[in-house]
Motif scaffolding. Structure first.
Motif, PDB file in Angstrom:
ATOM      1  N   LEU A  47     -73.481   9.164 -21.097  1.00 31.21           N
ATOM      2  CA  LEU A  47     -72.248   8.857 -21.818  1.00 31.21           C
ATOM      3  C   LEU A  47     -71.457   7.751 -21.126  1.00 31.21           C
ATOM      4  N   ALA A 215     -76.172  11.798 -25.821  1.00 26.25           N
ATOM      5  CA  ALA A 215     -74.794  12.107 -26.200  1.00 26.25           C
ATOM      6  C   ALA A 215     -74.645  12.363 -27.695  1.00 26.25           C
ATOM      7  N   ILE A 397     -66.618  12.704 -27.745  1.00 29.65           N
ATOM      8  CA  ILE A 397     -67.878  12.178 -27.211  1.00 29.65           C
ATOM      9  C   ILE A 397     -68.479  11.159 -28.167  1.00 29.65           C
TER      10      ILE A 397
END
Length: 501
Positions: A47, A215, A397
């Motif tokens: 990420l 992710a 995210i």
């Protein structure tokens, strides 16, 4: 003495003010994201990978090391206070750590995990400093056929280690190898799997694939689960964060034994962190003077496995830096980090980019020290992060991943690839296919192809060159044993059981 001199040069690079700042930012970001439930170090590194895209290689990798170690530290907080391991290597920590938290000793559990991680990380990094140059010197003698055989060993061991079956692991590897074919063939100049899209002629960006697979795919998988909101109860920290004299007495030997399990097993091609954590837990239970406490909050059950977990993290850097072989999902993402700067981990890395690699190793000591200084005083802040609702968490995210990829390479094609690869990763998770072999296949596949072609060119097309070299022949045997050995062993055990019946 030469190793100490090189480490001194690396330390001079790592302590530069800007690099210290990068290390500090890395450990804070790594811990902050790693402490969030269900994410884990691999997803943390993936990420945050786009953040380092525009930086210089040395500063970027130093920040990367901080993110890596910070993510490992953060996972213990989630396991202990929420009983939610970020990844499989944190399962054992949760067994006793959450029991301690429920008994009002969460502070001691967090303290022994943090200090044990510091001790193990420091010792393991010192061992990395000693052994990595030696292995690099040995690997310099490798020819192209030897490197190709080594890549096959990496493909087989990674595919066999991850996932519930070898077939699923090999299928994931095949997907990664296919993704690695996208772009222009360096030998013939022909476009492969580009489908007439100019943006694909340079191949797929490693950053895009890593962020999408780890992710975005994970966020989609969580969103698809009905009632996926986290119902776990956060155990409040009661009492002091400091360990008592008895806690220290019961923890220091498990720290050392956990390190002894974690580093060598983590350095193996098929090692990983799961095996040493379970071995450490079983050993501590057998050697403990208080075996009745296991299952009810034994501090040895936190100290040993957490030390083994972090020592194995440093151990994975040995094959990664010296041979270019990732032995864990997090190491695969770190390999992607090297690739985005056209740095190829392997024996030549210690020659062509000595400043970078020794600066990275030296920064591991600094990052480890920063983490122990920051982790305990800021534990209250990390605990507050656990209360973020899961929809907000994974929505954030997705936004962060999208913005990161666009910042690294702003393109509509790149954004479309993130969506498509995220959907692919989502489908793989739903049907229990591992993700790490995809990234490994994409990165190492083109390298294996190049080495194979080079070996065949040198031998004028004689394929026997792959088995006439002692090194390549030995590695090919290792690959065959790694692929078929467990199957034959299982079949033999089943037959022996049938004969007994």
């Amino acid at each position: 003495m030469e190793t100490l001199s090189l480490l001194g040069n690396g330390l001079a690079i790592a302590v530069q003010p800007m690099n210290l700042l990068f290390a500090l930012i890395g450990v804070i970001l790594g811990t902050a994201v790693g402490v969030l439930p269900g994410i884990g170090p691999a997803m943390t590194v993936a990420l945050l990978l786009p953040i380092t895209f525009k930086m210089d290689p040395a500063g970027s990798l130093i920040m990367f090391a901080g993110i890596y170690y910070g993510g490992m530290y953060g996972g213990s907080t989630t396991s202990i206070l929420l009983n939610t391991p970020g990844e499989s290597s944190s399962i054992v920590t949760a067994l006793e750590g959450n029991r301690m938290a429920r008994a009002g000793r969460g502070g001691a559990a967090l303290a022994t995990a943090a200090i044990g991680s510091f001790v193990a990380g420091t010792i393991a990094t010192a061992l990395l400093t000693i052994f990595a140059p030696f292995l690099a010197e040995v690997a310099i003698a490798f020819g192209p056929e030897d490197y190709f055989a080594l890549m096959l060993v990496a493909f087989i061991t990674v595919s066999a280690t991850f996932g519930s079956s070898r077939l699923r692991g090999l299928t994931s590897l095949a997907i990664g190898l296919t993704l690695g074919l996208v772009g222009i063939d360096k030998l013939t100049g022909q476009a492969r799997l580009a489908f007439g899209i100019p943006d694909l002629l340079d191949g797929l960006e490693v950053t895009t694939v890593a962020v999408a697979m780890f992710a975005v795919g994970e966020a989609m998988a969580v969103a698809s689960q009905k009632g996926a909101a986290d119902d776990g109860k956060i155990e409040p920290i009661r009492g002091s964060l400091w360990m008592t004299k008895e806690d220290w007495k019961r923890s220091w030997l498990p720290w050392l034994r956990g390190t002894a399990f974690g580093f060598p097993i983590g350095a193996l091609p098929a090692g990983g962190a799961e095996v040493p954590t379970f071995l450490s837990y079983a050993t501590e239970k057998r050697l403990s003077k208080y075996p009745e406490e296991f299952g009810h909050g034994a501090i040895e059950g936190v100290a040993g496995p957490e030390a083994a977990n972090n020592a194995s993290a440093a151990g994975t850097l040995v094959p990664l830096l010296t041979l270019g072989i990732p032995t864990s999902a997090t190491a695969a993402i770190m390999l992607a980090g090297f690739q985005q700067y056209n740095l190829q981990p392997g024996p030549l890395l210690f020659v062509t980019s000595a400043d970078v690699v020794w600066g990275l190793i030296a920064s591991l000591f600094i990052a480890n020290t920063m983490l122990i200084v920051l982790n305990l005083p800021l534990v209250g802040l990390w605990v507050r992060l656990l209360s973020i609702p899961r929809p907000w968490l994974y929505g954030g995210i997705l936004v962060f991943a999208t913005v990161g990829v666009l910042a690294a390479k702003g393109s509509l094609v790149e954004l479309t690839l993130v969506l498509l690869l995220g959907l692919l990763a989502f489908g793989m998770r739903r049907f229990d296919y591992p993700i790490a072999p995809v990234v490994v296949g994409m990165i190492l596949g083109p390298m294996a192809e190049t080495q194979l072609r080079r070996a065949l060119q040198i031998s004028n097309g004689d394929a026997t060159v792959l088995v006439t070299s002692p090194i390549s022949a030995t590695l090919l045997v290792v690959a065959v044993v790694a692929l078929f050995g467990p199957l034959l062993w299982a079949r033999l055990g089943w037959r022996m059981k049938s004969d007994e019946d």
